[in-house]
Each structure stands twice: as C-alpha cells, then as structure tokens.
Write a protein that holds these residues in place. Structure first.
Motif, PDB file in Angstrom:
ATOM      1  N   UNK A  59      23.763  32.937  46.670  1.00  9.10           N
ATOM      2  CA  UNK A  59      23.178  31.922  45.799  1.00  9.10           C
ATOM      3  C   UNK A  59      23.703  30.517  46.079  1.00  9.10           C
ATOM      4  N   UNK A  60      23.674  30.155  47.349  1.00  8.52           N
ATOM      5  CA  UNK A  60      23.919  28.773  47.724  1.00  8.52           C
ATOM      6  C   UNK A  60      25.262  28.471  48.337  1.00  8.52           C
ATOM      7  N   UNK A  61      26.251  29.360  48.174  1.00  9.46           N
ATOM      8  CA  UNK A  61      27.582  29.035  48.686  1.00  9.46           C
ATOM      9  C   UNK A  61      28.182  30.202  49.469  1.00  9.46           C
ATOM     10  N   UNK A  62      29.056  29.851  50.407  1.00 13.49           N
ATOM     11  CA  UNK A  62      29.822  30.819  51.178  1.00 13.49           C
ATOM     12  C   UNK A  62      31.221  30.892  50.577  1.00 13.49           C
ATOM     13  N   UNK A  63      31.648  32.100  50.175  1.00 13.36           N
ATOM     14  CA  UNK A  63      32.970  32.264  49.562  1.00 13.36           C
ATOM     15  C   UNK A  63      33.311  33.750  49.549  1.00 13.36           C
ATOM     16  N   UNK A  64      34.357  34.116  48.827  1.00 16.76           N
ATOM     17  CA  UNK A  64      34.666  35.547  48.682  1.00 16.76           C
ATOM     18  C   UNK A  64      33.643  36.198  47.752  1.00 16.76           C
ATOM     19  N   UNK A  65      33.099  37.324  48.189  1.00 19.72           N
ATOM     20  CA  UNK A  65      32.047  37.981  47.423  1.00 19.72           C
ATOM     21  C   UNK A  65      32.262  39.492  47.475  1.00 19.72           C
ATOM     22  N   UNK A  66      31.848  40.150  46.422  1.00 23.54           N
ATOM     23  CA  UNK A  66      31.935  41.616  46.399  1.00 23.54           C
ATOM     24  C   UNK A  66      30.680  42.189  47.048  1.00 23.54           C
ATOM     25  N   UNK A  67      30.865  42.902  48.166  1.00 19.86           N
ATOM     26  CA  UNK A  67      29.730  43.428  48.918  1.00 19.86           C
ATOM     27  C   UNK A  67      30.121  44.774  49.535  1.00 19.86           C
ATOM     28  N   UNK A  68      29.107  45.586  49.831  1.00 16.42           N
ATOM     29  CA  UNK A  68      29.416  46.865  50.479  1.00 16.42           C
ATOM     30  C   UNK A  68      29.471  46.672  51.993  1.00 16.42           C
ATOM     31  N   UNK A  69      29.684  47.771  52.736  1.00 16.80           N
ATOM     32  CA  UNK A  69      29.895  47.631  54.185  1.00 16.80           C
ATOM     33  C   UNK A  69      28.631  47.151  54.909  1.00 16.80           C
ATOM     34  N   UNK A  70      27.451  47.224  54.260  1.00 14.87           N
ATOM     35  CA  UNK A  70      26.225  46.688  54.859  1.00 14.87           C
ATOM     36  C   UNK A  70      25.965  45.242  54.443  1.00 14.87           C
ATOM     37  N   UNK A  71      26.905  44.640  53.700  1.00 10.84           N
ATOM     38  CA  UNK A  71      26.699  43.269  53.251  1.00 10.84           C
ATOM     39  C   UNK A  71      25.798  43.161  52.024  1.00 10.84           C
ATOM     40  N   UNK A  72      25.473  44.290  51.390  1.00 12.12           N
ATOM     41  CA  UNK A  72      24.704  44.243  50.133  1.00 12.12           C
ATOM     42  C   UNK A  72      25.643  43.815  49.001  1.00 12.12           C
ATOM     43  N   UNK A  73      25.204  42.836  48.193  1.00 12.38           N
ATOM     44  CA  UNK A  73      26.017  42.388  47.065  1.00 12.38           C
ATOM     45  C   UNK A  73      26.182  43.559  46.086  1.00 12.38           C
ATOM     46  N   UNK A  74      27.433  43.817  45.685  1.00 15.71           N
ATOM     47  CA  UNK A  74      27.613  44.975  44.811  1.00 15.71           C
ATOM     48  C   UNK A  74      27.494  44.590  43.345  1.00 15.71           C
ATOM     49  N   UNK A  75      27.295  45.586  42.516  1.00 14.99           N
ATOM     50  CA  UNK A  75      27.309  45.374  41.072  1.00 14.99           C
ATOM     51  C   UNK A  75      28.747  45.093  40.656  1.00 14.99           C
ATOM     52  N   UNK A  76      28.910  44.453  39.509  1.00 15.01           N
ATOM     53  CA  UNK A  76      30.253  44.132  39.024  1.00 15.01           C
ATOM     54  C   UNK A  76      30.356  44.612  37.584  1.00 15.01           C
ATOM     55  N   UNK A  77      31.582  44.742  37.126  1.00 14.03           N
ATOM     56  CA  UNK A  77      31.803  45.062  35.712  1.00 14.03           C
ATOM     57  C   UNK A  77      33.028  44.318  35.182  1.00 14.03           C
ATOM     58  N   UNK A  78      32.902  43.814  33.965  1.00 10.84           N
ATOM     59  CA  UNK A  78      34.062  43.326  33.225  1.00 10.84           C
ATOM     60  C   UNK A  78      33.750  43.440  31.742  1.00 10.84           C
TER      61      UNK A  78
END
Ligand code: PLP
Length: 400
Positions: A284-303
């Motif tokens: 979504x517009x920026x390059x940074x640390x992101x949670x992703x799986x080994x295929x580069x798919x953005x993973x779901x998050x929980x908090x």
C-alpha cells in the motif's frame, strides 16, 4: 550524530518511496509541494498551534506515576498523557494538520480509512470543524466489532462505507480508499492515518506528531534536569512512536523502544510483530518490514488491539531498526491486558489496549533498572476498548 530525514524521493535508507499507480504520482507531488510550503508558512503553523491548544487540548501533561514506580521498586516512570487529548488519542494531532492542508489545497471532499475507528472518528471530527465532506472506508468486520465508533462518526456527519473485500479489515479499507483517490483525485484529499503509505505521508504524518516529543523533551529537562534513559511507545503504523522518538534520535544515550503486537502466539497470522516475524516488502505505497508468507503473500494479522493490527510498519521505523537506533520488541495480548489492569488500579488511568503494550514493556524492565528514568507514551485512553475489556475480564462483569 544519527539523524532521520528521507532523501528527495522519500526514502529512509532503502525504505519508503512510492509504490502506487502512475496516476497518483502527480497528486502526490502536489501534496508534497503544499506540505513543504505549509511547513515554512508561519500563518499555517500559528493556526495549527492554536487548534492544537484550544481545540485538542495541548500541551498534554507529563505525569509522574508515583505509585506504579514505588510498586515496581526500580526505574522512575513518567507517562506522557496523549490519552487526555480530544477524541481520546494522539490521532487528532495529524488530523488537524492534514485538514488544514486540504483546505489550503482547495479540496473539500475528504476520504480516510479506519481500522478500530479511532482515525475515522478523529477525521470526522476535524471535517465537522472545517465544514468538509467526510467519507470513511471501514472493513465490514471492523464495523461489526466497533459499532460505537461507527455511530460516533455518523453523529459527527461522516459517511461510513463498508468494505466487503478480502478479510474486511483495515488493509482492505486502505485499498478502497486508494481506489477512491485514483478515481476522484481532483476533488479529493486522502487523509491517511499513520506514518505509512507513499511519500510524503510518512514524513508529513511524523511531522504533525513531532509535538509529542518536543513537549516531552522540554518538560522532562525542566523536571529532572537531564534526559530520560528509556522511552517506550507502542507501534502500529508507527505514528505516535515516531512523533515521540523524533526529538531524541540524536541523543544516543536515550534508548528508544518500540513495542509491537505479539498477539496470541509467534505463529504467522497470530500477531503483528513485523520486526521479529516479517521481512522487507511493499504494501500500500511503501517499502518496509511486512508480514508475508514464503510466496510474498501478505499474511493476516492478529492483535487484541485493533490499532496495532496491520501487516506493515512505517518505513522510518524500519530504518531506525536496521541502524540499531531504536529497539523493537513484541508484547502479547495477555501481557497488555495485565498491564492495563495494573495501570488502572495503581494510577487510576485506564489505557487504550494499544498503549497498554508500551506500559507492559516498561513494567517488565523497571525492576531491573533502579535509578533510571523511563517515559511511557500513553497514546490513547481505554474508553473505546470497554467491550474488549469486558469480554476478557468476565469476573468483573457480573451484573450483581
Ligand atoms: C491508532 C492507535 C495506535 C496505533 O497507531 P500508530 O500510528 O502506531 O501510533 C496506537 N494507540 C492508539 C490509542 C491508537 O488509537
């Protein structure tokens, strides 16, 4: 001395930049130009300062948490009370700044995204204040979880649009807001809610929150005659943390500690700890640390705290992390809940669940560091989280 400014293309080291469709390049250039002008314009700055003082309630107190300090028997703990601001969190600082900017740019239609609804409420508030049209994109799932905030936004005159794509949460709401902006870019201002997204948003949002650190530094020096040893902030997108950290980045003896959502386990999908569980990538517009799986798919998050529940962290934090100027740790849902209860009972302050993550880390370290001085940034108050507290503390919820 370590400083922290992006280069001309909005990069903090390798992070940041603009990962957006071509049609948004010109509007982002226009936004950057308007922002740089506003930053130099004494009339703009004076109007913003007046609103921060008389509408939002700045400066916020720097409170010495005496009972908590004595109970822990170690470091002396101060709390920066961003929870006392109008609308209940730091987010109003950024919303006031960007609403003034949209007016300066002649845009009368404002769009925003929201997860828990705090940024949506702050956006609806400033739009009411300035007489601007306000459309807030919100995932259908979040609307269900945060009904009260949906109602507050509507009461303030905003239109809340339910997003039914994907996981129907914040990431999907940001995508919808970006889609709207691409379509209506001439009439519309996108009021982004954290130190995230394409350049210039990360640097602009940070600058609108820098007042947190500036006030804290001046007040702390007055009270203690020296700088603090450690500063604790929770990190969702990273706006309250970067606003606090910025005044101290050059003071290398001041430890800067960012606390991410450790959620319910270390498994991908169960948390939002981008630094321990993620790797560099674009979202979504920026390059940074992101949670992703080994295929580069953005993973779901929980908090447990919706405000920390996002797959990407702001790019300036990624850079501070890599240069070891700030340290990032994760705090679990359960520890945050326990810290919130403890703060409520020892100091009479019910924190937002996001802020409770920072409180928890300070509570953990304080006994080991007698003589040291700590500051916790209390980014918001807990009223919005009452339903979640009730669900998790059923023993307090007996009607009789
Ligand atoms: C939104 C929110 C956060 C997380 O956002 P940042 O951009 O990381 O500051 C933290 N605390 C509260 C109270 C919030 O509402």
């Amino acid at each position: 001395m370590i400083t922290s400014q992006p280069d001309a293309t909005g990069h903090f080291g390798p992070y940041g930049g603009r990962f957006v469709p071509e049609v948004l390049m010109t509007p982002l250039d226009e936004l950057e130009r308007a922002y740089l002008e506003a930053r130099r314009d004494p009339a703009f700055q004076a109007e913003l300062a007046d609103l921060l003082k008389n509408f939002a309630g700045r400066p916020t107190p720097l409170y010495y948490a005496k009972r908590l300090t004595e109970q822990l028997g170690g470091a002396k703990i101060y709390i920066k009370r961003e929870d006392l601001l109008h609308t209940g969190a730091h987010k109003i600082n950024n919303c006031l700044g960007q609403a003034l900017l949209s007016r300066k740019m002649g845009k009368k239609r404002i769009i925003a995204e929201t997860g828990a609804g705090q940024h949506g409420v702050a956006s609806a508030t400033v739009c009411a204040l300035f007489g601007l049209e306000c459309i807030v994109y919100m995932g259908e799932e979040d609307m269900r979880r945060q009904r009260l905030n949906v109602f507050r936004m509507r009461l303030l005159g905003a239109k809340v649009v339910a997003v039914t794509n994907g996981s129907r949460t914040l990431k999907d709401a940001v995508s919808e807001a970006l889609r709207d902006w691409v379509t209506n870019v001439h009439s519309t201002y996108y009021l982004l809610g954290s130190a995230l997204g394409p350049h210039p948003y990360p640097v602009m949002v940070r600058d609108f929150h820098r007042v947190i650190g500036e006030e804290t530094r001046a007040e702390f020096l007055k009270r203690e005659g020296r700088l603090p040893d450690s500063i604790f902030c929770c990190v969702g997108g990273g706006s309250n943390a970067i606003g606090m950290f910025h005044s101290f980045i050059g003071d290398e003896n001041v430890k800067l500690i960012g606390v991410e959502a450790g959620g319910r386990s270390e498994k991908l999908g169960d948390h939002a700890a981008r630094f321990s569980g993620g790797s560099p990538g674009a979202l979504q517009g920026a390059y940074s640390y992101v949670l992703q799986d080994s295929d580069g798919q953005i993973s779901l998050t929980h908090s447990i705290s919706a405000g920390l529940d996002y797959a990407l962290v702001g790019p300036e934090h990624a850079w501070l992390h890599d240069r070891h100027r700030a340290e990032y740790v994760a705090c679990s849902d359960m520890k945050a809940l326990a810290a919130a209860q403890r703060l409520a009972r020892t100091e009479g302050i019910i924190p937002a669940l996001e802020s409770a993550h920072a409180v928890a880390e300070a509570i953990e370290r304080a006994p080991e560091e007698p003589g040291k001085l700590f500051i916790v940034n209390l980014s918001g108050r807990g009223d919005k989280d009452t339903d979640i507290y009730r669900e998790n503390l059923p023993e307090l919820d007996d009607p009789i």
